[in-house]
Design an enzyme around this catalytic site. Structure first.
Site, PDB file in Angstrom:
ATOM      1  N   ARG A   9       0.807  -1.225   0.000  1.00  0.00           N
ATOM      2  CA  ARG A   9       0.000   0.000   0.000  1.00  0.00           C
ATOM      3  C   ARG A   9       0.837   1.271   0.000  1.00  0.00           C
ATOM      4  O   ARG A   9       0.368   2.317  -0.431  1.00  0.00           O
ATOM      5  CB  ARG A   9      -0.951  -0.006   1.201  1.00  0.00           C
TER       6      ARG A   9
ATOM      7  N   HIS B 139      10.291 -22.838   5.680  1.00  0.00           N
ATOM      8  CA  HIS B 139      11.684 -22.504   5.348  1.00  0.00           C
ATOM      9  C   HIS B 139      12.671 -23.568   5.840  1.00  0.00           C
ATOM     10  O   HIS B 139      13.795 -23.633   5.380  1.00  0.00           O
ATOM     11  CB  HIS B 139      12.060 -21.095   5.826  1.00  0.00           C
TER      12      HIS B 139
ATOM     13  N   LYS C  64      16.570 -25.459   4.094  1.00  0.00           N
ATOM     14  CA  LYS C  64      17.891 -25.540   4.738  1.00  0.00           C
ATOM     15  C   LYS C  64      18.669 -26.702   4.125  1.00  0.00           C
ATOM     16  O   LYS C  64      18.154 -27.815   4.004  1.00  0.00           O
ATOM     17  CB  LYS C  64      17.741 -25.742   6.253  1.00  0.00           C
TER      18      LYS C  64
ATOM     19  N   GLU D  93      15.813 -22.632  20.963  1.00  0.00           N
ATOM     20  CA  GLU D  93      16.112 -21.238  20.624  1.00  0.00           C
ATOM     21  C   GLU D  93      16.516 -20.501  21.884  1.00  0.00           C
ATOM     22  O   GLU D  93      15.933 -20.712  22.951  1.00  0.00           O
ATOM     23  CB  GLU D  93      14.882 -20.573  20.014  1.00  0.00           C
TER      24      GLU D  93
ATOM     25  N   ASP E  23       3.625 -22.641  16.362  1.00  0.00           N
ATOM     26  CA  ASP E  23       4.737 -21.883  15.784  1.00  0.00           C
ATOM     27  C   ASP E  23       5.849 -22.800  15.262  1.00  0.00           C
ATOM     28  O   ASP E  23       6.478 -22.490  14.254  1.00  0.00           O
ATOM     29  CB  ASP E  23       5.296 -20.939  16.858  1.00  0.00           C
TER      30      ASP E  23
ATOM     31  N   HIS F 162       7.696 -26.876  11.212  1.00  0.00           N
ATOM     32  CA  HIS F 162       9.122 -27.215  11.103  1.00  0.00           C
ATOM     33  C   HIS F 162       9.461 -28.576  11.717  1.00  0.00           C
ATOM     34  O   HIS F 162      10.173 -29.379  11.112  1.00  0.00           O
ATOM     35  CB  HIS F 162       9.978 -26.148  11.788  1.00  0.00           C
TER      36      HIS F 162
HETATM   37  C1  BG6 Z   1       9.649 -19.253  12.606  1.00  0.00           C
HETATM   38  C2  BG6 Z   1       8.974 -19.033  13.929  1.00  0.00           C
HETATM   39  O1  BG6 Z   1       8.819 -19.954  11.728  1.00  0.00           O
HETATM   40  O2  BG6 Z   1      10.835 -19.991  12.791  1.00  0.00           O
HETATM   41  C3  BG6 Z   1       9.905 -18.337  14.906  1.00  0.00           C
HETATM   42  O3  BG6 Z   1       7.813 -18.253  13.753  1.00  0.00           O
HETATM   43  C4  BG6 Z   1      11.204 -19.078  15.013  1.00  0.00           C
HETATM   44  O4  BG6 Z   1       9.307 -18.204  16.179  1.00  0.00           O
HETATM   45  C5  BG6 Z   1      11.784 -19.346  13.619  1.00  0.00           C
HETATM   46  O5  BG6 Z   1      12.101 -18.289  15.769  1.00  0.00           O
HETATM   47  C6  BG6 Z   1      12.995 -20.256  13.703  1.00  0.00           C
HETATM   48  O6  BG6 Z   1      13.596 -20.334  12.438  1.00  0.00           O
HETATM   49  P1  BG6 Z   1      15.149 -20.612  12.327  1.00  0.00           P
HETATM   50  O7  BG6 Z   1      15.393 -20.752  10.859  1.00  0.00           O
HETATM   51  O8  BG6 Z   1      15.852 -19.443  12.944  1.00  0.00           O
HETATM   52  O9  BG6 Z   1      15.400 -21.858  13.101  1.00  0.00           O
END
Ligand code: BG6
Length: 481
Positions: A43, A177, A181, A215, A234, A239
């Site tokens: 926008r 994502h 990797k 993390e 999340d 993942h």
């Molecule tokens: C994201 C989550 O999908 O993946 C985050 O929303 C998380 O909370 C992140 O920190 C972790 O990704 P990576 O690639 O840093 O392990």
């Protein structure tokens, strides 16, 4: 064939932090197909030049030593901006005209990357359809959808249905994502490109599997989003289940999108359904101390920032082999690793070992990437005493820099290879596994919420729970540095 990638949500964080740096790096490595145009849509009222200028600054910040002004100037010639509101159907007609102008007489394959707020995914797909932008009679039209893909099974189904009313499944690329990797892709190479691992990769030799995504970070500025989501949505639904699928799947007959995803989906289909009393014992919940005072977080929040789960895959290969999955914020370090813990040798011939004798394969996904094999060896000059020794493999040996996950995913989307993207049935099955756990953990029958200190391995109850199974977490910060 020319290519155009249209990014909706162009002024957002993902675009400047990940997408443009990834496209720029592909360009630097000659991996961006020649004649590729990048068109940002959001926008904000930028001109082409104003957007390019802003991106120059952010791309320099996020690509650091890869950035150089000269190549950026070259790259930026392919970058364009079209102001537009996803909610406004007429803006899609303007976009269509502008795209035709940019592409000229040549027809171009297009990728529409929806990097907006999730609430806009359905509208974006609908308006792409209504404006004719999804019509692929002349050239390919693909849609890339960022995560999160729904917030539960019902919303994921609704979103799948909305997208399917405009795009065929082979045109839809759902991002996780983790699949981009290199080290995750390497799990398939390790398993199916070697003859020595696969014969051992089953219930006869493996005691259990641990998948940890730890993390160090706290929720930071994302408190608002995170509090409505929690670690199961999340990290687990996407993942961690992806890591589990790649670890547990059968070898596909071909490496293509359908064969790979068919095998992954079978793993999800074989995960034992939890029922009744299972929910109380299938895992551990935790919340880090101080979470409720984070910005955007409800002071009475019952959202987990840590979870550990035990799942079983009911098939011939994995019968009786538990998969322990865990993830949390505010832990000791950032490490993603998969530990394949083998059974103890059937007969202990040598006494005097101070360590457990089971072999272990530690697949370290990040931050350092590699594989470590744990095995017994003789303590020199000490009769037949044994000790645990390691063999290390570093993924980047030979000085090869590992690309960011988005590089690979964008490249694959441009080339029409969906192997590393989630299919609709995969996403729905993953929700069907996680949804009931979330439901049970929000009910009065939920297991207790355990508080844990920042900088540890989560609640102490998690270690106790594992010990009750006669096992221990592999609590080691990256084994390979
Ligand atoms: C994201 C989550 O999908 O993946 C985050 O929303 C998380 O909370 C992140 O920190 C972790 O990704 P990576 O690639 O840093 O392990």
């Amino acid at each position: 064939m020319a290519h155009t990638i249209v990014i909706f949500g162009a002024s957002g964080d993902l675009t400047s932090r990940k997408l443009i740096p990834a496209l720029y790096r592909l360009f630097l490595r000659d991996k961006l197909p020649a004649d590729t145009h990048i068109v940002g849509v959001s926008r904000s009222k930028f001109s082409d030049d104003a957007w390019r200028e802003q991106l120059a600054t952010t791309t320099e910040k996020f690509t650091q030593k890869d950035f150089n002004a000269e190549s950026w100037q070259e790259f930026a010639k392919q970058v364009h901006y079209v102001p537009g509101d996803i909610k406004d159907a007429s803006d899609f007609d303007t976009l269509a005209e502008r795209l035709n102008g940019i592409e000229g007489q040549r027809s171009a394959d297009r990728v529409y990357y929806i990097a907006t707020m999730p609430q806009l995914y359905e509208t974006a797909a609908a308006h792409l359809g209504a404006s004719g932008l999804a019509d692929d009679s002349e050239a390919a039209r693909r849609i890339v959808i960022e995560k999160p893909f729904g917030t539960d099974l019902a919303t994921a189904k609704k979103l799948n249905t909305a997208i399917a009313s405009v795009f065929r499944e082979d045109q839809v690329y759902r991002i996780d994502h983790y699949l981009g990797k290199e080290t995750v892709q390497n799990i398939m190479v390790l398993r199916f490109g070697n003859a020595i691992f696969e014969p051992l990769w089953n219930r006869n030799y493996i005691d259990h599997v641990q998948i940890t995504v730890a993390e160090e970070v706290l929720v930071g500025r994302r408190g608002d989003y995170y509090d409505g989501s929690g670690v199961l949505r999340d990290m687990f639904q996407n993942h961690i289940l992806q890591l589990m699928m790649v670890t547990a799947m059968e070898c596909p007959s071909k490496f293509n999108a359908d064969s790979v995803r068919d095998e992954k989906v079978k793993v999800l289909g074989a995960i034992r359904q939890l029922r009744g009393a299972d929910f109380a014992d299938c895992g551990i919940r935790g919340q880090y101390a101080g979470y409720r005072s984070e910005e955007g977080v409800d002071p009475n929040s019952e959202t987990e920032t840590f979870a550990a789960l035990r799942l079983h895959v009911d098939n011939w290969r994995w019968n009786g082999v538990p998969f322990y999955l865990r993830s949390g914020k505010a832990l000791s370090c950032r490490t993603t690793q998969i530990v394949i813990e083998f059974k103890e040798p059937p007969h202990m011939l040598f006494g005097g070992s101070t360590t457990p004798q089971a072999n272990r394969l530690v697949i370290q996904i990040q931050p350092a990437e590699g594989i470590q094999v744990h095995f017994q060896s003789k303590v020199p000059d000490a009769e037949m005493k044994t000790r645990q020794s390691q063999l290390d493999f570093r993924f980047d040996s030979g000085g090869l820099a590992l690309p960011d996950a988005y590089q690979r995913l964008l490249q694959d989307a441009l080339q029409g290879d969906a192997s590393l993207f989630a299919r609709s049935d995969e996403v729905e099955l993953a929700w069907a596994i996680i949804d009931p756990i979330i439901g049970a953990w929000r009910s009065p029958a939920a297991p207790p919420m355990n508080s844990y200190p920042v900088e540890g391995w989560g609640p102490s109850e998690s270690a106790d729970w594992m010990r009750k199974d006669g096992r221990n977490w592999f609590d080691v910060c990256p084994v390979i540095h």
